[in-house]
Design a protein around this motif. Sequence first.
Motif, PDB file in Angstrom:
ATOM      1  N   ARG A  29      21.088   0.769 -20.197  1.00 57.71           N
ATOM      2  CA  ARG A  29      20.329   1.392 -19.290  1.00 57.71           C
ATOM      3  C   ARG A  29      18.983   0.817 -19.184  1.00 57.71           C
ATOM      4  N   PRO A  35      21.426  -0.031 -15.032  1.00 57.00           N
ATOM      5  CA  PRO A  35      21.521   1.326 -14.696  1.00 57.00           C
ATOM      6  C   PRO A  35      22.571   1.993 -14.010  1.00 57.00           C
ATOM      7  N   GLY A  36      23.479   1.199 -13.782  1.00 57.08           N
ATOM      8  CA  GLY A  36      24.974   1.754 -12.946  1.00 57.08           C
ATOM      9  C   GLY A  36      25.528   2.759 -14.113  1.00 57.08           C
ATOM     10  N   VAL A  76      29.876  -0.969 -15.051  1.00 57.07           N
ATOM     11  CA  VAL A  76      30.254  -1.046 -13.814  1.00 57.07           C
ATOM     12  C   VAL A  76      29.646  -2.560 -12.826  1.00 57.07           C
ATOM     13  N   CYS A 100      29.051  11.931  -4.128  1.00 62.84           N
ATOM     14  CA  CYS A 100      28.061  11.600  -4.864  1.00 62.84           C
ATOM     15  C   CYS A 100      27.656  10.396  -5.504  1.00 62.84           C
ATOM     16  N   PHE A 102      27.965   9.702  -8.798  1.00 66.95           N
ATOM     17  CA  PHE A 102      27.594   9.694  -9.950  1.00 66.95           C
ATOM     18  C   PHE A 102      28.355   9.621 -10.951  1.00 66.95           C
TER      19      PHE A 102
ATOM     20  N   GLY B  22      27.286   0.271  -8.667  1.00 69.97           N
ATOM     21  CA  GLY B  22      26.269   0.657  -9.809  1.00 69.97           C
ATOM     22  C   GLY B  22      24.995   0.569  -9.448  1.00 69.97           C
ATOM     23  N   ALA B  24      23.420   1.903  -6.534  1.00 72.87           N
ATOM     24  CA  ALA B  24      22.921   2.994  -5.819  1.00 72.87           C
ATOM     25  C   ALA B  24      21.643   3.650  -6.897  1.00 72.87           C
ATOM     26  N   TYR B  26      19.566   6.429  -8.458  1.00 76.73           N
ATOM     27  CA  TYR B  26      19.113   7.924  -8.555  1.00 76.73           C
ATOM     28  C   TYR B  26      17.790   8.065  -9.291  1.00 76.73           C
ATOM     29  N   ASP B  28      16.597   9.068 -11.878  1.00 78.80           N
ATOM     30  CA  ASP B  28      16.448   8.660 -13.289  1.00 78.80           C
ATOM     31  C   ASP B  28      16.610   7.202 -13.576  1.00 78.80           C
ATOM     32  N   ASP B  29      17.102   6.271 -12.460  1.00 87.62           N
ATOM     33  CA  ASP B  29      17.190   5.070 -12.423  1.00 87.62           C
ATOM     34  C   ASP B  29      16.041   4.233 -12.103  1.00 87.62           C
ATOM     35  N   LYS B  31      11.871   3.316 -12.268  1.00 90.61           N
ATOM     36  CA  LYS B  31      10.805   3.208 -13.107  1.00 90.61           C
ATOM     37  C   LYS B  31       9.609   2.502 -12.457  1.00 90.61           C
ATOM     38  N   MET B 188      27.162  16.388 -11.491  1.00 90.50           N
ATOM     39  CA  MET B 188      27.176  15.448 -12.707  1.00 90.50           C
ATOM     40  C   MET B 188      25.780  14.928 -12.867  1.00 90.50           C
ATOM     41  N   GLU B 189      24.918  14.935 -12.051  1.00 92.42           N
ATOM     42  CA  GLU B 189      23.377  14.412 -12.480  1.00 92.42           C
ATOM     43  C   GLU B 189      22.544  15.192 -12.499  1.00 92.42           C
ATOM     44  N   PRO B 190      21.949  15.599 -13.924  1.00 92.77           N
ATOM     45  CA  PRO B 190      21.023  16.554 -13.958  1.00 92.77           C
ATOM     46  C   PRO B 190      19.729  16.265 -13.262  1.00 92.77           C
ATOM     47  N   VAL B 237      21.618  11.301  -4.845  1.00 87.79           N
ATOM     48  CA  VAL B 237      21.442  12.635  -5.587  1.00 87.79           C
ATOM     49  C   VAL B 237      23.158  12.755  -6.134  1.00 87.79           C
ATOM     50  N   GLY B 238      23.251  12.975  -7.462  1.00 89.28           N
ATOM     51  CA  GLY B 238      24.698  13.260  -7.992  1.00 89.28           C
ATOM     52  C   GLY B 238      25.073  14.646  -7.746  1.00 89.28           C
TER      53      GLY B 238
END
Lengths: 156, 790
Positions: A29, A35-36, A76, A100, A102, B22, B24, B26, B28-29, B31, B188-190, B237-238
């Motif tokens: 990541r 980051p996938g 991925v 979602c 995730f 991969g 999308a 979120y 945390d992705d 920067k 699943m996504e914190p 959003v997860g």
Amino acid sequence: MKKIISLTVNGKVVEVAVEPGRTLLELIRDDLNLPGTKLGCGLGDCGSCTVLMDGIPTFSCLTLAIQAEGCRIETVESLSQDGHLSKLQEKFIEKGAIQCGFCTPGMLMTSTELLRRNPGPDEHEIREAISGNLCRCTGYQKIVEAVQGHSEEGEK
Amino acid sequence: MSDYRILNTRAPRVDAWDKVTGKAQYTDDLKRPGMLYGAILHSPIGHGKILNIDTSRAENLPGVKAVITWKDVGTQPYGVSPARYDETIFCFDKVRYVGDEIAAVAAIDPDIAREAVNLIRVDFEPLPLVLDPLHAMDEGQSQLHEMYDHNICAKVNWNFGDIEEGRSEAAILRTDSLSSKMQDGAFMEPQSILAEVDGADNLTMWSSTQAPHYIQRTIAMALNHPLHKVRVIKPAVGGGFGPKASCSTAELAICMLALKTRRPVKFTFDREQVFLHGRARHQFHHTMTTGIHRDGTLAFLEHKCILDGGAYASFGIATVYYAGSLLGGPYRLKNMKYDGYRVVTNKPACGAQRGHGAVIARALFEVQLDRLAEELGMDPVELRLKNVMEAGETTCNELFVSSFGMKEALEAVRDSAAWKRKRGELGQTRANGTGIGAACGFFVSGAGYPIYRSKTYHATVVIKLEEVGGGVTVFSGAADIGQGSDTVLAMITAEELGVELNDIRVESGDSSRSVDLGAYSSRTTLMAGHACREAAQDVKRQILQAVATRLEIPPESLEIKAGKVISLTGEIDFSEIRREFLQEHKGFMDTPEGPELTFREASRIAFLELGSVVGTGKYKPPPLGGSFKGATVGTSPAFGCSAQIAEVKVDLETGEVSVERITGAHDCGFAINRTQVEGQMQGSMMMGMGEALMEQKIFDSEGRILNRNLAEYKIPTSLDMPHLESIIVESNEPNGPYGAKEVGEGAIMPVIPSILNAIYDATGVRIDELPVTPERIVEALQKKKLENEL
Ligand code: FES
Ligand code: FES
């Protein structure tokens, strides 16, 4: 002390300097900018971070980067080629296996591996294979249907 | 199936391609250049006075850029309901649960930030803990908040109809209880947050939130930053399911760190922090007495509930009201009494979670219906059918159901699951390890009022045409957290404009795009859907007006279909417009062809005639509800309803329950996207099944959560889940766009009771404590055996 390791990620050989405690997930990541692959728990409980390591579904959050030295990693980002989705990715979209999203990267990696080893899995085999990948949105029904749909029509 | 081109189909999600590749993003992705990393110090004890906070060692750690406590951010109270602002960004006088936030740090890397947090020294004077909700109100208990006398955060005392008359008329009545445990959202996504400030003090926060609008307001209020200079953006959003709907200390603290350091700051919860933060399902203790007439019609319901809300109010005021109000339907019930008490305890605050407030109440009531049916010797499905409301009726607590496919839903599951054949003899439980159970549910389709008192629109949408022609962008504040609202907005826009889904881009989840109250109370399709439809019609009117002006014909004679402008009154010569378009596009290879005018040409003409073309739409429910106290909670422009049949196998030796099949039917009014409606139903089945059989936060005597990870806090896996059958019922809701209403939350309502009723059928024992673990079943079976032997 950082150590230089070499591994193949999505078909490309990379050499990186990593701290001994760095996880494969952090390497993917943060250092390799892919980051996938997702971090859902960091404890091996959810499967969001699943990648294929030498073809085997692996929780990258529990794997140290240095353990991947010399290994072949697939994430991925490798599933689609030149903008073309894999058949399984298409089925995920068509069947509505994504909410979602995730869990989706991990689910795709786990099921990609299943289909490589068993091109015609039945419902129970699919449920077994993805049982380490949690999904809180879909109830798994449409994910199972997507993997099944893939095997019914075969790889194109 | 319908006259629509795009609506009511199984169109793929607009974000699906990003999500399978991969790509999308979120939170945390994300920067940003020069980004710092945040960390938060949580209280290690459940209740105590703060005597001293020493941050000096943390401040001196190399790489640390800021350390903040209440001294830096003040003690402005905030929360969800303005009448219960009981939180401060950081604790200053005392801590109230293990996990309460005391300080935050920004540093150049996440490890340093975490190390710095560990260097902060806090001295506490421990206070007695309040952990048992049933005794939190007792004399002599330690009080958590000055504002909550006897630890009562909210209470409701409702009396509709005449309960005593109902009691005197009832042929059979029975009293039962059901309690549950606190749950976790287990998305699943914190939670993740990134905040940044620019040179003009504009504060932008990306957050995995369900409600950018409320978060924007709370940040401005709590940090005293100009509201118009706060922008909240929700990336992918997860999952949220409720707990991500309220503003968190983490969001406020990270914004504060960004303001202080003038650098972007990112912070992501680890899984343990997701559990510590909570804001998920309350713990409920319900007791109900229900009376019924000989013919099976309901006479009255007397209901009492104590809710364990954890340390703060969060969404809990709405929760305690929902727990009572949503039993008003889906059955005709003239007399209903409700006493609800939400108490505070030294545990993580509870808030909203899918089926907000109403899930356990529904579970007990549906169990009672089965038990009453058994006493009457009546089929439980028949008993329900006898009582279900129809469209046009109003509940005793003044909720008007404008569409209602309850009967259709119940009959659909009855027939699809072969209820009559499988259920066997009337009124008999088989107790042979195989069971089948049915239940119904009722839920709002969008809260009738905003959380703060205001005449605000609940949703607005702005649609803008690309000036170059052809493209359409939908701007909305609505929050797609995985449920698929972006796809719904794109489908509505494409349908109205007569173009393809591919031509629509949705930019949503951003407080600067439009007003939308957020993804909660199952409101988005109905409310943002209305606004979107209006905006799209506005744009279309302008396009057709512009083309008609050019052609000197009445705009009513034109229509857009499948990306082409067509004439309703015979051939029209578009060649003049075509010529003009081609002239503008010398050298382009994808020029329009054919006799009809393309949408691309038409929208370009609209720009040439009118300048930038923007359409707007808005929605606000009409005034709703009665005049009694708390009448606003539970009101909605429409109500969803659902029915479900669960089939289980129970190992009578080990108590192990396996759910073999779930058949559900939900009345969503009209399915904008059929696949997504099924998806919401199936996700609800999974969450309800987890809640019925395995999910519970387990606390030790110090108020610490023992199972704060996804291995020990069990949610259903693919092996636990059975085949899910989802039947869509469409009752055509007059107050919904195209007849549509909710599905996201209502579908969870019948899940728990249908499983509980099936377990009873399989075992002959009733369990009145959730989750129904194997141990509880074995214990109940042993008890029954003993009783039989005596
Ligand atoms: S993030 Fe690796 S298993 Fe959860
Ligand atoms: S789609 Fe949300 S967790 Fe699987």
